[in-house]
Write a protein that holds these residues in place. Structure first.
Motif, PDB file in Angstrom:
ATOM      1  N   ILE A  75      -6.990  -1.061  -2.839  1.00 32.16           N
ATOM      2  CA  ILE A  75      -6.815  -2.154  -1.881  1.00 32.16           C
ATOM      3  C   ILE A  75      -7.372  -1.704  -0.548  1.00 32.16           C
ATOM      4  O   ILE A  75      -7.366  -0.514  -0.220  1.00 32.16           O
ATOM      5  CB  ILE A  75      -5.326  -2.548  -1.764  1.00 32.16           C
ATOM      6  CG1 ILE A  75      -5.159  -3.828  -0.935  1.00 32.16           C
ATOM      7  CG2 ILE A  75      -4.490  -1.401  -1.189  1.00 32.16           C
ATOM      8  CD1 ILE A  75      -3.744  -4.404  -0.972  1.00 32.16           C
ATOM      9  N   SER A  85      -2.367   0.154  -5.678  1.00 31.80           N
ATOM     10  CA  SER A  85      -1.074  -0.334  -6.145  1.00 31.80           C
ATOM     11  C   SER A  85      -0.591   0.509  -7.311  1.00 31.80           C
ATOM     12  O   SER A  85      -1.384   1.079  -8.062  1.00 31.80           O
ATOM     13  CB  SER A  85      -1.174  -1.793  -6.583  1.00 31.80           C
ATOM     14  OG  SER A  85      -1.996  -1.911  -7.739  1.00 31.80           O
ATOM     15  N   GLY A  99       0.703 -11.556  -1.343  1.00 29.65           N
ATOM     16  CA  GLY A  99      -0.077 -10.742  -0.420  1.00 29.65           C
ATOM     17  C   GLY A  99      -1.179 -11.542   0.233  1.00 29.65           C
ATOM     18  O   GLY A  99      -1.414 -12.712  -0.067  1.00 29.65           O
ATOM     19  N   THR A 140      -8.286  -7.297  -1.801  1.00 31.54           N
ATOM     20  CA  THR A 140      -7.035  -6.981  -2.497  1.00 31.54           C
ATOM     21  C   THR A 140      -7.269  -6.133  -3.737  1.00 31.54           C
ATOM     22  O   THR A 140      -6.429  -5.304  -4.083  1.00 31.54           O
ATOM     23  CB  THR A 140      -6.305  -8.282  -2.890  1.00 31.54           C
ATOM     24  OG1 THR A 140      -6.162  -9.103  -1.735  1.00 31.54           O
ATOM     25  CG2 THR A 140      -4.923  -7.982  -3.441  1.00 31.54           C
ATOM     26  N   HIS A 141      -8.387  -6.359  -4.415  1.00 29.58           N
ATOM     27  CA  HIS A 141      -8.725  -5.568  -5.605  1.00 29.58           C
ATOM     28  C   HIS A 141     -10.061  -4.885  -5.373  1.00 29.58           C
ATOM     29  O   HIS A 141     -11.079  -5.555  -5.165  1.00 29.58           O
ATOM     30  CB  HIS A 141      -8.826  -6.463  -6.847  1.00 29.58           C
ATOM     31  CG  HIS A 141      -7.511  -6.900  -7.390  1.00 29.58           C
ATOM     32  ND1 HIS A 141      -7.352  -7.343  -8.683  1.00 29.58           N
ATOM     33  CD2 HIS A 141      -6.278  -6.963  -6.837  1.00 29.58           C
ATOM     34  CE1 HIS A 141      -6.082  -7.661  -8.895  1.00 29.58           C
ATOM     35  NE2 HIS A 141      -5.415  -7.456  -7.772  1.00 29.58           N
ATOM     36  N   GLY A 176      -5.454  -5.659   3.436  1.00 29.65           N
ATOM     37  CA  GLY A 176      -4.645  -6.377   2.487  1.00 29.65           C
ATOM     38  C   GLY A 176      -3.220  -5.889   2.314  1.00 29.65           C
ATOM     39  O   GLY A 176      -2.906  -4.709   2.516  1.00 29.65           O
ATOM     40  N   SER A 177      -2.377  -6.818   1.904  1.00 25.03           N
ATOM     41  CA  SER A 177      -1.035  -6.499   1.408  1.00 25.03           C
ATOM     42  C   SER A 177      -0.943  -6.997  -0.020  1.00 25.03           C
ATOM     43  O   SER A 177      -1.643  -7.926  -0.415  1.00 25.03           O
ATOM     44  CB  SER A 177       0.042  -7.164   2.266  1.00 25.03           C
ATOM     45  OG  SER A 177       0.008  -8.576   2.121  1.00 25.03           O
ATOM     46  N   ASP A 178      -0.072  -6.376  -0.797  1.00 20.72           N
ATOM     47  CA  ASP A 178       0.133  -6.784  -2.193  1.00 20.72           C
ATOM     48  C   ASP A 178       1.384  -6.072  -2.687  1.00 20.72           C
ATOM     49  O   ASP A 178       1.381  -4.845  -2.836  1.00 20.72           O
ATOM     50  CB  ASP A 178      -1.079  -6.396  -3.039  1.00 20.72           C
ATOM     51  CG  ASP A 178      -0.982  -6.895  -4.480  1.00 20.72           C
ATOM     52  OD1 ASP A 178      -0.031  -7.628  -4.798  1.00 20.72           O
ATOM     53  OD2 ASP A 178      -1.873  -6.546  -5.280  1.00 20.72           O
ATOM     54  N   THR A 179       2.439  -6.810  -2.903  1.00 23.09           N
ATOM     55  CA  THR A 179       3.671  -6.193  -3.383  1.00 23.09           C
ATOM     56  C   THR A 179       4.357  -7.130  -4.369  1.00 23.09           C
ATOM     57  O   THR A 179       4.173  -8.350  -4.306  1.00 23.09           O
ATOM     58  CB  THR A 179       4.621  -5.860  -2.218  1.00 23.09           C
ATOM     59  OG1 THR A 179       5.764  -5.138  -2.702  1.00 23.09           O
ATOM     60  CG2 THR A 179       5.105  -7.105  -1.496  1.00 23.09           C
ATOM     61  N   THR A 180       5.112  -6.562  -5.284  1.00 23.59           N
ATOM     62  CA  THR A 180       5.871  -7.350  -6.262  1.00 23.59           C
ATOM     63  C   THR A 180       7.304  -6.845  -6.321  1.00 23.59           C
ATOM     64  O   THR A 180       7.536  -5.633  -6.395  1.00 23.59           O
ATOM     65  CB  THR A 180       5.263  -7.249  -7.674  1.00 23.59           C
ATOM     66  OG1 THR A 180       3.883  -7.584  -7.618  1.00 23.59           O
ATOM     67  CG2 THR A 180       5.978  -8.181  -8.642  1.00 23.59           C
ATOM     68  N   ASP A 215       5.240 -11.947  -6.562  1.00 26.55           N
ATOM     69  CA  ASP A 215       4.075 -11.098  -6.274  1.00 26.55           C
ATOM     70  C   ASP A 215       3.259 -11.822  -5.217  1.00 26.55           C
ATOM     71  O   ASP A 215       2.824 -12.962  -5.432  1.00 26.55           O
ATOM     72  CB  ASP A 215       3.258 -10.895  -7.556  1.00 26.55           C
ATOM     73  CG  ASP A 215       2.042  -9.991  -7.358  1.00 26.55           C
ATOM     74  OD1 ASP A 215       1.815  -9.526  -6.227  1.00 26.55           O
ATOM     75  OD2 ASP A 215       1.315  -9.763  -8.340  1.00 26.55           O
TER      76      ASP A 215
END
Length: 366
Positions: free
Chosen positions: A301, A326, A226, A305-306, A233-237, A224
């Motif tokens: 996002i 997300s 980002g 990020t949050h 932002g980026s955020d991936t799992t 996970d």
């Protein structure tokens, strides 16, 4: 560009009025960047604050030594800049722009020092948190913001496509995480915020990040990661496996993949945020793993990020085109392993669009 920021300010003032507020007090951080493009080089005890209300033109209060930088900001033409000098009372300067009995939403990351100073200068005034009173302030993204989030997502995808080619077995989580962070930077990220590398039993902790455990053959590994690219932002799992997985590991993985897909297919305008959470949770619960899905299904996002909206039970606000968030269901078996699959999704006129597009298959790594 000035008109762009002015429209954001006007929309915010209207939202504040609808919420029964006098106005908004914006301090350094993502809110100030959103409304002016101004990012002070040093956030100190000297107060910087944007005042937005229906009765006055927007005012940006800055320390006199920082005025030149504020004037250069992209949205500076949309505000009147008022400065104050060391040795004077900054709260008196700010108080002159506020309603003595007004009620204002204040940026979540405002310093308590500044808020207490304003309360002392205006004892009849009242303040509430921005997220608590205006949670949707930055939730609906414009086209430029969605494009930036898509570019950040594509960069994170490119990093993933490369990290699965490195060797995992015999290396520590920290070593793999360091490689992953370097790949994010190589693909255009200016800031890496997190790299979760949860191998084996560590994967059952959703926020494990990375440690000194040596990854072994037979481990499930949660990745996970980002950060920020061009301010967004980026955020991936993705969850990978070292060598061939067991039947239980494949079963759990397939349940999470089904839940993530079902939640994505439920995205469309007008659907309550909590419905996306319910759809994902129902899939996992029916499979017998409900007690092991221990967090909300998603978060908004953008510049951070949050941020709102949150996909969680009790959040009844409807999805609106332009919202970005997300979708990340997971199953975490204590002492054994965890599985999570996460994409950033934006709401379109008739459904949803993924901003992460790497495969959801269980990738086998060496």
């Amino acid at each position: 560009m000035t008109a762009h920021f002015r429209r954001r300010m006007e929309r915010a003032v209207a939202q504040a009025a609808d919420a029964g507020l006098t106005g908004l007090l914006i301090t350094p951080g993502p809110d100030l960047i959103y409304f002016t493009g101004y990012r002070p080089t040093a956030i100190t005890e000297r107060i910087t604050m944007l005042v937005l209300d229906a009765d006055h033109d927007p005012h940006l209060i800055v320390p006199v030594l920082e005025r030149p930088d504020a004037v250069k900001a992209a949205g500076a033409g949309a505000v009147t800049i008022t400065d104050w000098a060391d040795g004077t009372d900054p709260y008196a300067a700010a108080a002159g722009l506020l309603d003595p009995k007004g009620r204002y939403a204040v940026s979540d990351n405002a310093w308590a020092l500044h808020l207490l100073g304003l309360q002392e200068a205006l004892p009849g005034s009242a303040y509430t948190s921005m997220t608590g009173s205006l949670p949707m302030l930055r939730a609906v993204k414009d086209t430029d913001e969605v494009d930036r989030l898509a570019a950040a997502g594509a960069a994170a995808d490119a990093a993933y496509e490369q990290i699965v080619g490195v060797r995992f077995a015999g290396r520590t989580e920290h070593q793999v995480g360091t490689d992953l962070a370097a790949l994010l930077v190589a693909h255009g990220h200016s800031q890496v915020d997190f790299t979760v590398v949860g191998s084996g039993p560590n994967g059952a902790n959703p926020h494990h990040e990375m440690g000194e455990r040596v990854i072994a053959d037979g481990d499930m590994v949660v990745l996970d990661f980002g950060g920020l690219k061009d301010g967004y932002g980026s955020d991936t799992t993705r969850t990978v496996h070292v060598g061939e997985p067991t039947s239980l590991e494949r079963e759990v993985f397939d349940v999470v993949r089904e839940a993530q897909q079902a939640a994505f297919e439920a995205v469309r305008p007008g659907v309550p945020c909590e419905e996306i959470d319910r759809v994902a949770r129902d899939v996992i619960t029916r499979a017998g793993y409900g007690e092991y899905f221990i967090h909300r299904t998603g978060h908004g996002i953008g510049l951070t990020t949050h941020e709102p909206p949150y996909l969680v039970a009790g959040e009844r606000r409807p999805l609106v085109p332009g919202m970005c968030f997300s979708i990340e269901p997971g199953i975490y078996l204590p002492g054994r392993f965890g599985v999570r699959i996460e994409d950033i999704v934006t709401v379109t006129a008739d459904g949803g669009r993924r901003l992460n597009n790497t495969s959801h298959d269980l990738h086998i790594v060496a």
